[in-house]
Write an enzyme that holds these catalytic residues in place. Structure first.
Site, mmCIF file in Angstrom:
data_model
loop_
_atom_site.group_PDB
_atom_site.id
_atom_site.type_symbol
_atom_site.label_atom_id
_atom_site.label_comp_id
_atom_site.label_asym_id
_atom_site.label_seq_id
_atom_site.Cartn_x
_atom_site.Cartn_y
_atom_site.Cartn_z
ATOM 1 N N ASP A 117 0.792 -1.167 -0.160
ATOM 2 C CA ASP A 117 0.098 0.099 -0.070
ATOM 3 C C ASP A 117 1.018 1.293 0.027
ATOM 4 O O ASP A 117 1.633 1.717 1.141
ATOM 5 C CB ASP A 117 -0.854 0.027 1.183
ATOM 6 C CG ASP A 117 -1.782 1.296 1.284
ATOM 7 O OD1 ASP A 117 -1.974 1.687 0.206
ATOM 8 O OD2 ASP A 117 -2.311 1.488 2.337
ATOM 9 N N ARG B 128 -11.277 -0.525 2.609
ATOM 10 C CA ARG B 128 -12.798 -0.556 2.633
ATOM 11 C C ARG B 128 -13.364 -0.673 1.206
ATOM 12 O O ARG B 128 -14.350 -1.147 1.240
ATOM 13 C CB ARG B 128 -13.330 0.514 3.379
ATOM 14 C CG ARG B 128 -13.083 1.909 2.671
ATOM 15 C CD ARG B 128 -13.181 3.200 3.625
ATOM 16 N NE ARG B 128 -11.984 3.177 4.753
ATOM 17 C CZ ARG B 128 -11.860 3.946 5.548
ATOM 18 N NH1 ARG B 128 -12.720 5.038 5.772
ATOM 19 N NH2 ARG B 128 -10.765 4.134 6.431
ATOM 20 N N ASP C 24 0.178 -4.942 4.682
ATOM 21 C CA ASP C 24 -1.213 -4.604 4.797
ATOM 22 C C ASP C 24 -2.084 -5.881 4.133
ATOM 23 O O ASP C 24 -3.392 -5.540 4.091
ATOM 24 C CB ASP C 24 -1.351 -3.228 3.802
ATOM 25 C CG ASP C 24 -2.693 -2.374 4.194
ATOM 26 O OD1 ASP C 24 -2.976 -2.708 5.279
ATOM 27 O OD2 ASP C 24 -3.002 -1.704 3.417
ATOM 28 N N LYS D 242 1.677 7.752 1.133
ATOM 29 C CA LYS D 242 2.190 7.676 2.562
ATOM 30 C C LYS D 242 3.616 8.380 2.518
ATOM 31 O O LYS D 242 4.364 8.236 1.467
ATOM 32 C CB LYS D 242 2.240 6.570 2.791
ATOM 33 C CG LYS D 242 0.799 5.745 2.879
ATOM 34 C CD LYS D 242 0.983 4.221 3.466
ATOM 35 C CE LYS D 242 -0.118 3.341 3.498
ATOM 36 N NZ LYS D 242 -1.020 3.938 4.589
#
Length: 434
Positions: A203, A284, A221, A210
């Site tokens: 990720d 999500r 992740d 990030k």
């Protein structure tokens, strides 16, 4: 003669050693003795084992009559690090206890290993296939397990737009594992549970990139997917006789000319539209597909596992997984399962009003709550509820804050912990008898 250090367990305090009566381990010419007594025996055993590993002792044999499954397992958790070269002999236990300990070690070693491997070695399709083969290896009969991996544009053909959207920016195809464990052998038998795992194999954060200091652990992740597979695998070897579906939503969240962007709108299979306001809230988006797929089987129990939010980790650190549910009776049973397995699980708030905290001017909801001081872990769980057919009953969301440690502690090595596998297995076993 064994070349492993012999480790005894004593319930008496240490004497005449550095640290005095507070020392958790002492050494002699025959090996070492772990000293653990009082209310925190398992913690003391795990701390002593961690001490041994930090001293480079990678070959051990537990000796003596004081060891049990719980103390031996606590020792193994603290002692076993991510590097190669470990050799472990367990104490002499009666057959059932020995089998239980061996199952814990074998399954959790697989979980920790696949999480600790690099993102270069474990891409989305590799994760899906390896999880499928792992579950197949744990079944009494291989015919009890069937799985397929849907990947690339085939995801779009089946309507799994979340997994495809998040993964399309990578040259490594996104994938969904669809696994059926059916020990009854009856194609018409009811599905007892669906377990959904977040399998983001790396990720970057996408265009909501990030910082480097937050990205160096992002090979982990996919810990939710590993935990989901491990929990089912452990339940299977312990005799689970109900039909269970394992659904892993696997992708790399990367930056490229084909990556999804802020402001994009995703239309899911159930008609719900989602505006992307943060591409680093991708877990999500993929789990939504897994939950929608689970709905089609009308399971009694739906569990999703994910390293979903930094907010949960800020609240609980690495010592607990966070539990979210609208079903309080189920929450209590899950908490009891965690207590029985000596694993950390803590319930955080999830209320109806959290479902109204994801407004979008262009879609039914946004993928993040952009308000000040927002309860990020709770709104993430609330987002997922939009993709669960009966979200008020039989559904739990586990935000796996304790799955991976960026640095070692007095009880854990750096890397994957395997925490939660035993709890998930017990939840499946306990609920299947109801």
């Amino acid at each position: 003669m064994t070349d492993k250090m012999l480790i005894q367990l004593s319930h008496e305090p240490a004497t005449d050693v550095w640290g005095g009566k507070k020392a958790v381990i002492s050494f002699n010419q025959n090996g070492a003795t772990v000293h653990a007594s009082g209310d925190f025996v398992l913690d003391q055993v795990q701390q002593a084992a961690r001490n041994l590993d930090t001293q480079g002792i990678q070959k051990v044999s537990l000796a003596g009559d004081n060891w049990s499954v719980d103390t031996a397992w606590a020792f193994y958790q603290g002692w076993r690090g991510p590097k190669v070269g470990y050799e472990f002999e367990s104490p002499t236990l009666e057959n059932t206890a020995q089998k239980l300990l061996n199952n814990h070690i074998t399954v959790t070693d697989w979980v920790r290993q696949i999480i600790n491997e690099t993102a270069e070695d474990v891409g989305p399709q590799q994760l899906a296939v390896r999880a499928g083969e792992f579950i197949k290896s744990k079944a009494l009969y291989s015919k009890d397990v069937r799985y397929k991996v849907v990947s690339g544009t085939d995801l779009l053909e089946q309507g799994w737009v979340g997994v495809h959207t998040v993964g399309r920016g990578s040259t490594r195809k996104p994938a969904m594992l669809q696994l059926d464990y059916n020990p009854m052998g009856d194609e018409n038998s009811k599905v007892f549970a669906c377990i959904i795992g977040k399998g983001i194999t790396f990720d970057s954060g996408g265009y909501s990139i990030k910082q480097s200091s937050s990205m160096d652990t992002m090979k982990a992740d996919m810990s939710g997917a590993a935990m989901a597979a491990g929990g089912l695998g452990l339940a299977i070897v312990q005799g689970l006789n109900k039909r269970v579906k394992l659904i892993l939503c696997c992708a790399e969240n990367m930056i490229s000319s084909n990556a999804y962007k802020l402001g994009d709108i995703i239309t899911y299979k159930n008609g719900v539209t989602v505006e992307v306001l943060n591409s680093d809230a991708e877990g999500r988006l993929v789990l939504a597909d897994g939950l929608l797929f689970a709905n089609s089987f009308k399971p009694t129990l739906t569990i999703d596992c994910a390293t979903l939010t930094g907010a949960a980790k800020m609240a609980l650190g690495n010592d607990y997984h966070a539990l979210f549910t609208f079903d309080q009776a189920l929450a209590l049973r899950c908490m009891n399962a965690a207590d029985a397995e000596n694993e950390g699980l803590w319930q955080l708030p999830l209320e109806e009003f959290h479902r109204n905290m994801l407004p979008s001017g262009f879609a039914d909801l946004a993928n993040v709550d952009s308000g000040k001081h927002s309860p990020g872990a709770s709104t993430a769980a609330a987002f997922l509820s939009y993709f669960v057919e009966d979200y008020k009953e039989g559904w739990i969301h586990l935000d796996c804050s304790g799955a991976y440690r960026k640095s070692a502690s007095d009880k854990w090595s750096v890397g994957a912990t395997g925490m939660g596998v035993k709890t998930l297995s017990r939840i499946l076993m306990d609920e299947s008898t109801r």
